[in-house]
Design an enzyme around this catalytic site. Structure first.
Site, PDB file in Angstrom:
ATOM      1  N   CYS A  37      13.548   6.186  41.410  1.00 17.43           N
ATOM      2  CA  CYS A  37      12.258   6.741  40.963  1.00 17.43           C
ATOM      3  C   CYS A  37      11.938   8.039  41.713  1.00 17.43           C
ATOM      4  O   CYS A  37      11.613   8.019  42.905  1.00 17.43           O
ATOM      5  CB  CYS A  37      11.156   5.704  41.188  1.00 17.43           C
ATOM      6  SG  CYS A  37       9.478   6.317  40.975  1.00 17.43           S
ATOM      7  N   CYS A  40       8.415   8.354  43.226  1.00 21.08           N
ATOM      8  CA  CYS A  40       8.271   7.476  44.392  1.00 21.08           C
ATOM      9  C   CYS A  40       8.672   8.207  45.667  1.00 21.08           C
ATOM     10  O   CYS A  40       8.044   8.037  46.722  1.00 21.08           O
ATOM     11  CB  CYS A  40       9.146   6.224  44.234  1.00 21.08           C
ATOM     12  SG  CYS A  40       8.714   5.162  42.849  1.00 21.08           S
TER      13      CYS A  40
END
Length: 288
Positions: A37, A40
């Site tokens: 991700c 993230c």
């Protein structure tokens, strides 16, 4: 790479202890992320920076959702990153997506206040004469406040003394006048909890009458609640906590979760760390 001081990895094994139970004393920000991700990776360092600025009054738990799929499922995680704030044993708020630092700070400050408050030195404590009664403390502190108007921490001490002397309205007035950094102080939370518990006993029956009501009807939740408060504020705090746990076990949602609120207030009032720790664990086992 060494994790920042207030950041740790959360797993299904340690989540109850290190997040849920720990949040009863220190709020925990939970970051649900994954290696693949991209957002993230940009949010992670921001979360760490914001959490570290609170100097130990906030912690960051990182959950790798690829490795901890069960945890992600429990929280209903549908997109990454997702961040939730766990406080007093429950999730109180959250957001999805990678916010800028200003957005993360605004989110945290909504619940914990500004980080600067956490970094300020502890208020100075006045020297207390031996065997001083609450009434004597009220007189002493009012004199000290008159001579030291620039020390608002004395007003917090006065609120505590007034509460101990049974002057609930005057104690509440002192709490209401505190600056924001002291209003969120542990002592302020303790006095607030003590006042809330004391107000519950206004015009309440005595212990014998409440026990008689429960003998006649064990499902009399109001009687059990008041009995718990009387025992807690009397000489039997463990028995009072037992009544709240029984209420939590049998009627968790009664009166908008009154049993849980009573337990949290009791934990703020009691000085016995061993007793509080034991009953925190028991409460957590019933909730989770």
């Amino acid at each position: 790479m060494i994790a920042p001081a207030h950041t740790f990895d959360a797993t299904e094994t340690n989540f109850e202890t290190d997040v849920i139970q720990a949040s009863l004393s220190t709020p925990v920000l939970v970051d649900f992320w994954a290696e693949w991700c991209g957002p993230c990776k940009s949010l992670g360092p921001i979360l760490e920076k914001v959490v570290d600025s609170y100097g130990g009054k906030l912690r960051l738990a990182k959950v790798d959702t690829d490795k901890e799929q069960q945890l992600a499922a429990v929280f209903g995680i549908r997109s990454l990153p997702t961040v939730v704030l766990v406080k007093d044993g429950q999730m109180v708020d959250g957001f999805m997506g990678a916010l800028p630092e200003s957005g993360v700070r605004a989110f945290v400050e909504k619940h914990l206040g500004k980080a600067q408050a956490a970094a300020e030195p502890e208020p100075a404590v006045s020297e207390v004469p031996a065997n001083e009664t609450p009434q004597q403390a009220v007189v002493r502190l009012r004199e000290e406040i008159a001579a030291n108007a620039d020390k608002p921490e004395l007003k917090l001490d006065l609120a505590a003394a007034l509460a101990g002397a049974g002057e609930a309205d005057a104690a509440q007035a002192q709490l209401d006048a505190l600056p924001p950094n002291l209003a969120s102080d542990a002592k302020a939370r303790r006095v607030t909890a003590q006042l809330d518990l004391s107000r519950a006993l206004k015009d309440a029956p005595d212990v014998a009458a409440l026990r008689a009501r429960l003998a006649q009807d064990p499902a009399d939740h109001a009687a059990r609640d008041l009995l718990g408060v009387r025992l807690l504020l009397g000489d039997e705090p463990a028995q009072g906590l037992d009544e709240f746990l029984t209420l939590l076990r049998n009627a968790r949602d009664w009166n908008e979760g009154q049993a849980k609120k009573r337990l949290i207030a009791a934990f703020n009032v009691l000085d016995d760390e061993e007793l509080v720790g034991a009953y925190r664990r028991r409460m957590s086992s019933l909730l989770f």
